[in-house]
Design an enzyme around this catalytic site. Structure first.
Site, PDB file in Angstrom:
ATOM      1  N   MET A 145      -8.732   7.224  10.314  1.00  0.00           N
ATOM      2  CA  MET A 145      -9.478   7.539   9.132  1.00  0.00           C
ATOM      3  C   MET A 145     -10.379   8.471   9.323  1.00  0.00           C
ATOM      4  SD  MET A 145      -9.681   4.689   6.874  1.00  0.00           S
ATOM      5  CE  MET A 145     -10.537   2.999   7.591  1.00  0.00           C
TER       6      MET A 145
ATOM      7  N   ASP B 120       0.953  -1.478  -0.160  1.00  0.00           N
ATOM      8  CA  ASP B 120      -0.140  -0.027  -0.281  1.00  0.00           C
ATOM      9  C   ASP B 120       0.683   1.151   0.067  1.00  0.00           C
ATOM     10  OD1 ASP B 120      -1.952  -2.176  -0.418  1.00  0.00           O
ATOM     11  OD2 ASP B 120      -2.595  -1.685   2.291  1.00  0.00           O
TER      12      ASP B 120
ATOM     13  N   LYS C 269      -4.456   3.033  -4.781  1.00  0.00           N
ATOM     14  CA  LYS C 269      -6.043   3.226  -5.417  1.00  0.00           C
ATOM     15  C   LYS C 269      -5.283   4.059  -6.259  1.00  0.00           C
ATOM     16  CE  LYS C 269     -10.086   5.164  -4.310  1.00  0.00           C
ATOM     17  NZ  LYS C 269     -11.217   6.457  -3.887  1.00  0.00           N
TER      18      LYS C 269
END
Ligand code: SAH
Length: 471
Positions: free
Chosen positions: A384, A248, A270
């Site tokens: 988050m 990641d 992403k």
């Protein structure tokens, strides 16, 4: 070469240890590991030795040193704090051509005891020829972290089947490839997974085949919060053995730089314009593709893979596609940030429980249990959360958490650039905005967060609104 290294078989052979103190006890214990018939000669025994004598595991010769003690003995260790006695033991031993070790006295020793890494039946012994024992110990520590503990059982397994392996793989080259496969492949993996019967089974099946199929696998590894010192030994080994690393964006360069040099590294975060599902499908596909090509894949995730890391989904996919896997836990952000901010997540006076929560919930599908979260005497660790601090504080207060409950925001926890910003729950969003706190950051809410001001020891720290900022 000043010393000639040998490994001796001491089983049931008599070894004399002169001395009854702590050092003698350590030597006796090591000799017992090798099934030696240990005789300890000393006027009195330290508690550990006394217990061994009472249990009949060693023989105690009570009294002051006597050269008769050397009769019937194969090897001698002198561990007294009296140099004259040690010298006498040495002289008597030499006269009888017995090898003798005087602890911490290279000049009086005719044999040295090396530092060892024990993965029996595999043993690595290190010696500095008595010149620099510290160096030998240092080297031993390094090696200790290098070898998995299943190496021992693996060597024992190979030993049990040696004759058969020789029969089924008569060609030396073939046999080498088989042993490589044994060390790197599914047999070793089964042992690491504590499945010895399966390991045995896999070995049998493989021997029936003309040659080894290269089977790939995936190790799901938690990379921790960023500081490479917080990797586990298993994570480090996996990185060293990887053919492919799928990581990641959150994984730090410092961690990645510890991986095998020729491993292929693929960033699987992403991508622009891609939604979560598409990213996840791409990761799933890549894992299976590389594993099926016989590669050792490390799927490397920030923190721990099972804490807000979608690790579960990835394993489900691997299981559905019959790809073998292992999981190595990592230090999750909450633990790392708390440690590096001086915030004990539980505390007898303040918090009896801690909750790890993802704050990543859209306002319109807010499914968090706010009543539960607002209860006192617990610590909340929000992942988050940077984007929704306003919602977080107002919901908690609306559901009953005191507005003056302390909070701490830990940005880049454990990394050199770590920042902690602390304050009162009611001011959360304003304080965070004033200090421009950015992701990755972890939010800790609860009385324990108030301890950061006192217990902080790492990185920078600020409290409340910067002076001059509008309230
Ligand atoms: N699996 C990870 C969490 C992934 S979710 C783990 O176990 O830690 C990503 C969130 O984790 C970030 O938004 C942030 O809230 C937190 N986080 C991860 N690393 C962090 C770090 N070094 N410092 C502060 N927060 C971090």
């Amino acid at each position: 070469m000043k010393l000639f290294p040998i490994f001796t078989d001491l089983a049931q052979r008599r070894v004399l240890v002169v001395g009854g103190g702590e050092v003698a006890a350590r030597k006796a214990a090591a000799l017992l590991e090798a099934q030696a018939d240990v005789v300890v000669g000393a006027p009195a025994l330290d508690p550990d030795l006394a217990r061994l004598a009472a249990d009949g595991r060693i023989t105690h010769l009570a009294g002051t040193y006597d050269s008769h003690w050397l009769e019937q003995v194969w090897l001698v260790v002198a561990a007294t704090d009296d140099r004259a006695v040690n010298q006498q033991v040495h002289d008597d031993a030499v006269a009888r051509r017995l090898f003798c070790n005087v602890v911490d006295d290279a000049a009086l020793s005719t044999f040295q005891v090396p530092s060892i890494v024990d993965r029996s039946p595999l043993i690595v012994a290190i010696s500095s020829s008595g010149v620099a024992p510290v160096l030998a110990r240092r080297l031993r520590e390094r090696l200790e972290s290098l070898f998995d503990h299943t190496l021992g059982p693996l060597a024992a397994l190979a030993e049990r089947h040696r004759a058969r392996i020789r029969r089924q793989r008569p060609d030396l080259g073939q046999r080498r490839r088989f042993y490589d496969w044994l060390l790197d492949g599914p047999v070793a993996q089964a042992l690491r997974q504590q499945q010895p019967a399966q390991a045995e089974q896999l070995l049998h099946e493989a021997l029936e085949q003309p040659q080894e199929a290269r089977q790939g696998s995936v190790v799901l590894v938690g990379a921790g919060p960023g500081d490479p010192g917080l990797l586990t030994l298993k994570a480090l080994r996996a990185l060293n053995e990887a053919d492919v690393i799928l990581h990641d964006r959150l994984v730090s360069d410092a961690v990645l730089s510890l991986s095998r040099r020729d491993a292929e590294r693929i960033t699987v975060g992403k991508q622009l314009g891609e939604d979560h599902q598409a990213t996840q499908s791409r990761i799933h596909r890549l894992m299976v593709e590389h594993a099926r090509a016989g590669r050792r894949v490390v799927r490397l995730k920030g923190g721990d893979a099972f804490i807000f890391g979608r690790g579960g989904e990835e394993l489900e996919y691997l299981r559905e596609h019959d790809v073998p896997f292992e999981v190595v836990p990592g230090i999750t952000a909450a633990l790392a940030c708390a440690a590096h901010a001086g915030i004990p997540l539980t505390h007898r006076d303040h918090a009896q429980s801690v909750r790890l929560i993802t704050a990543h919930c859209r306002a319109d599908e807010d499914s968090l249990d706010w009543d539960g979260l607002a209860r006192p005497a617990q610590t909340l660790a929000f992942y988050m959360g940077v984007g929704q601090l306003d919602t977080l504080s107002s919901r908690l207060i609306a559901h009953g958490r005191a507005p003056d409950t302390p909070f701490a925001l830990i940005e880049n926890g454990s990394r050199p650039e770590q920042r902690v910003v602390a304050g009162r729950l009611a001011d959360l969003a304003a304080v965070a905005a004033a200090h421009a706190v950015r992701s990755p950051a972890l939010l800790v809410v609860g009385e324990v967060a108030g301890l950061a001001g006192k217990l902080r020891w790492f990185g920078s720290y600020a409290e409340g609104l910067p002076s001059g900022a509008p309230a």
